[in-house]
Write an enzyme that holds these catalytic residues in place. Sequence first.
Site, PDB file in Angstrom:
ATOM      1  CG  ASP A 115      -3.586   1.895   5.688  1.00  0.00           C
ATOM      2  OD1 ASP A 115      -3.482   2.760   4.797  1.00  0.00           O
ATOM      3  OD2 ASP A 115      -4.086   2.111   6.811  1.00  0.00           O
ATOM      4  CG  ASP A 173      -2.070   1.000   1.090  1.00  0.00           C
ATOM      5  OD1 ASP A 173      -2.328   1.446  -0.047  1.00  0.00           O
ATOM      6  OD2 ASP A 173      -2.697   1.336   2.105  1.00  0.00           O
ATOM      7  CD  GLU A 180      -2.338   3.545  -4.432  1.00  0.00           C
ATOM      8  OE1 GLU A 180      -3.312   3.789  -3.708  1.00  0.00           O
ATOM      9  OE2 GLU A 180      -2.366   3.663  -5.678  1.00  0.00           O
ATOM     10  CG  HIS A 237      35.783  14.938 -16.655  1.00  0.00           C
ATOM     11  ND1 HIS A 237      35.618  15.440 -17.934  1.00  0.00           N
ATOM     12  CD2 HIS A 237      34.896  13.919 -16.544  1.00  0.00           C
ATOM     13  CE1 HIS A 237      34.700  14.738 -18.572  1.00  0.00           C
ATOM     14  NE2 HIS A 237      34.240  13.820 -17.748  1.00  0.00           N
ATOM     15  CG  ASP A 289      -5.776  -0.597  -0.404  1.00  0.00           C
ATOM     16  OD1 ASP A 289      -5.574   0.475  -0.991  1.00  0.00           O
ATOM     17  OD2 ASP A 289      -5.227  -0.886   0.683  1.00  0.00           O
ATOM     18  CD  GLU A 326      30.244   8.142 -16.534  1.00  0.00           C
ATOM     19  OE1 GLU A 326      29.533   7.392 -15.824  1.00  0.00           O
ATOM     20  OE2 GLU A 326      30.073   9.355 -16.611  1.00  0.00           O
TER      21      GLU A 326
END
Length: 431
Positions: A126, A9, A50, A237, A76, A312
Amino acid sequence: MTSYIVEADGGSRGNPGPAGYGAVVKDASDGQVLAEAAEAIGVATNNVAEYRGLIAGLTAVLELAGDGASVAVRMDSKLVIEQMAGRWKIKNEGLRPLALEAGALVRRLRVSEWTWIPRERNKHADRLANEAMDAAAKGLTWKAGGTTPPEPSSGWREPGGADLTDAGDPSDASRKAGSRARASAPPVARQTDLLDVSDISEMSAPTASIATAQRLGKNAGWVSSTKVATSLLLLRHGETEMSLERRFSGRGDAELTPNGLAQASAAADRLSREPYRLDVIVTSPLKRARQTAEVVAQRTGRDVEVDEDLREADFGVWEGHTFTEVQRRWPAELAAWLADPTVAPPGGESFAVAALRVQAAGERLVERYEGKTVLAVSHVTPIKMLLRLALMAPLESLYRMHLDLACLSLIDYYADGPAVVKSFNDISHLR
């Protein structure tokens, strides 16, 4: 036979507003609770929260049982259930990256059902979502069994990251990618700016650390003036031929152009003056970063350390190609890479994998040089990942950041938990 049940939830107090999610994994045979996850995610909508809950629940199952586990998903949220079951189209483009992220996890599992349940049958998830939001509102971190004060590593446990470096920033092109959550990760504390607005005008941005505010005799916002940060200055850089031509530049060892050396010199001039008092210089092993770091080292009198994990990302066979060239020659592979950070370029490294090593590098630096000012010279992908983690931002936030060549950013890490981004993409020294 279904082995696990995921109930998830999410909610937002304002829609959009302060939001959080909760997820619980149960044994399908006896209903025993096997894992819980919850997190406050900042300002978001109900649907975003959700989806984040679903992702956390699916991730928890994978960590418990591995690939191929049989799962029933119950929520739900009619929208999430119907979209994930393929019965409803995704019309909100803001949800598509999250659906793609969830879909990538689903493909590793065997989902036996997507079932909508009424809220009263989803009380556990919930409750977890509300606990996370309540904790964040008090400046605390949700933890199974109760809330705790923010931990020093808060914000460092979310893997994943994505970027296109010298070929061009993702903010310059349309991107789709998912965010990843880990149920086993330490929940992330709410973060706030630790400087009053009135202080900012008196300090160069980025400042060396909150220690500067102390020297000015200021109380730094909500934080006692006795608390000193570990400051991580992030310097990209300078210019290379690859960046000029906007080509993929990952593991290749491009050198700085004359203009790139001038950019490094301008950054060095700035960093050799107050309020900067560099204690450590750490660099990526790649030549363009090492050259930039060495210019700063000569000006400041500091030695240069090399950290392999600041390099990188590896773009594989795309190295040296422009984005357009890759789009023409590898259209399917490029589309998959842009949609899923766990997908690697042919012969290269996925951003999810790169994110883990960058995360590890950041943790090492903060732990090893506690209370000091560290300059890390690196590249677009690692710098964005460190900034995103400090901001507690979802993975897709990478596509909304732009980093110029030779720019400076600053993150301060406090011993009592928060990480605070003090400056971003600052190029005032180049003007």
